[in-house]
Design a protein around this motif. Structure first.
Motif, mmCIF file in Angstrom:
data_model
loop_
_atom_site.group_PDB
_atom_site.id
_atom_site.type_symbol
_atom_site.label_atom_id
_atom_site.label_comp_id
_atom_site.label_asym_id
_atom_site.label_seq_id
_atom_site.Cartn_x
_atom_site.Cartn_y
_atom_site.Cartn_z
ATOM 1 N N SER A 119 0.829 -1.200 0.000
ATOM 2 C CA SER A 119 0.000 0.000 0.000
ATOM 3 C C SER A 119 0.863 1.249 0.000
ATOM 4 O O SER A 119 2.098 1.176 0.151
ATOM 5 N N ASP A 120 0.219 2.397 -0.146
ATOM 6 C CA ASP A 120 0.950 3.659 -0.124
ATOM 7 C C ASP A 120 1.616 3.908 1.223
ATOM 8 O O ASP A 120 2.582 4.667 1.308
ATOM 9 N N GLU A 121 1.114 3.262 2.287
ATOM 10 C CA GLU A 121 1.717 3.422 3.608
ATOM 11 C C GLU A 121 3.108 2.792 3.687
ATOM 12 O O GLU A 121 3.862 3.079 4.619
ATOM 13 N N LYS A 144 -4.554 -2.696 -3.145
ATOM 14 C CA LYS A 144 -4.635 -1.534 -2.261
ATOM 15 C C LYS A 144 -4.182 -0.258 -2.957
ATOM 16 O O LYS A 144 -4.672 0.829 -2.633
ATOM 17 N N MET A 145 -3.271 -0.374 -3.905
ATOM 18 C CA MET A 145 -2.858 0.804 -4.660
ATOM 19 C C MET A 145 -3.970 1.249 -5.598
ATOM 20 O O MET A 145 -4.201 2.453 -5.783
ATOM 21 N N GLY A 149 -4.702 3.981 -3.024
ATOM 22 C CA GLY A 149 -3.313 4.092 -2.588
ATOM 23 C C GLY A 149 -2.445 4.862 -3.559
ATOM 24 O O GLY A 149 -1.608 5.681 -3.149
#
Length: 317
Positions: A119-121, A144-145, A149
């Motif tokens: 993910s972006d996290e 998730k992206m 994301g």
């Protein structure tokens, strides 16, 4: 010198060749010595950029296993900053057996469950502050992206004044009814988008690159490119459009990483301050060199070698 952050897939590949079409109808098949190498779009691009002389960092997830250790060792040997690789205790490192047919085309048997949680996290502010260019390699492929994301990642990058670029990747996962609408939020924060023809067709529902360019017009992109394989590529800055031919007379050994090495060449050209058409021609030279060796980045040339190829095939035309 401009620094590039590559976000996305990092894979341990085992390359098997030559694999004939009737392999499943035979009890035993002789092949060449298997080759273990790094793969995945983000990692391939990172490796290729390092060969071209750019500072580069890879950001993604790997498992706590031998394949993950192989990827780290390979990054360190290649001069790729691996500090953005996040260890995941719950999943194995993504891996693929790459079956290469006698014509050099590849077919994948893959375990990529790890990508469902990327993910972006996983991209820190420190990663973004380090970079001048942020590249994401797998639009359409990472759940998730896709689900916000990528938009959040590129929005953060833009807030810091970074150049954003991305490629795409088709998978067999369920797809939305309209990919273009689905990707629009992320595209509004994207400077360069360079999918393949097949990917662009899936996104737009159109057949010809010129028509696809019109579908992307007005979304905020500065450059749209479409990779056309052996026919070269289409590039537009929405003021001018060109078809850049492929380098002629190439003996293809392995197409693994062809598109990724092209993207590395294009990003390298961008960091030199070249326009998108010169960058695409240079990228074609990098990819042409790469497909003449077995492995995702085994044939990627140095910057000077690629530039010599460029002057030979393009600058005189």
């Amino acid at each position: 010198m401009k620094r590039v952050l590559c976000v996305g897939m990092a894979v341990c590949d085992v390359l098997l060749k030559p694999i004939s079409w009737d392999v499943l109808q035979r009890d035993s098949v002789s092949i060449d010595t298997p080759v273990t190498s790094c793969g995945g779009d983000a990692l391939n691009v990172a490796m290729a950029l390092s060969k071209l002389g750019l500072p580069v960092r890879i950001c993604g997830r790997i498992g706590l296993d031998g394949n993950g250790a192989f990827i780290r060792r390979s990054c360190q040997k290649a001069g790729v900053d691996d500090s953005g690789l996040r260890p995941d205790p719950s999943y194995a490192t993504a891996s693929s057996y790459v079956l290469i047919d006698p014509e050099g085309e590849r077919h994948f048997l893959s375990n990529r469950r790890l990508f469902h949680v990327l993910s972006d996290e996983d991209v820190s502010w420190e990663d973004l502050l380090w970079a001048d260019v942020v590249y994401f390699g797998s639009a359409m492929a990472l759940q998730k992206m896709n689900e916000g994301g990528l938009e959040r990642l590129f929005r953060r990058a833009r807030e810091l004044g970074r150049v954003t670029a991305m490629d795409a990747a088709l998978t067999d996962a369920p797809a939305p009814e309209n990919w273009l609408e689905y990707l629009k939020p992320a595209l509004r924060f994207t400077d360069v988008f360079f999918p393949s023809l097949e990917e662009a067709q899936a996104i737009t529902g159109l057949r010809e690159p010129e028509d696809m360019a019109e579908a992307f017009r007005g979304l905020g992109l500065k450059v749209l490119g479409i990779k056309l394989g052996s026919r070269g590529c289409f590039v537009t800055d929405f003021t001018e459009s060109r078809r850049i031919p492929a380098v002629p007379g190439i003996r293809v050994v392995d197409t693994c990483g062809a598109g990724d090495s092209f993207m590395a060449g294009f990003l390298c050209g961008m960091t030199q301050g070249w326009d998108p058409f010169q960058s695409a021609a240079f990228a074609s030279c990098v990819a042409a060199k790469n497909v003449q060796a077995v492995g995702g980045t085994a044939g990627v040339p140095t910057f000077d070698d690629a530039l010599g190829y460029y002057h030979k095939f393009y600058s005189a035309n």
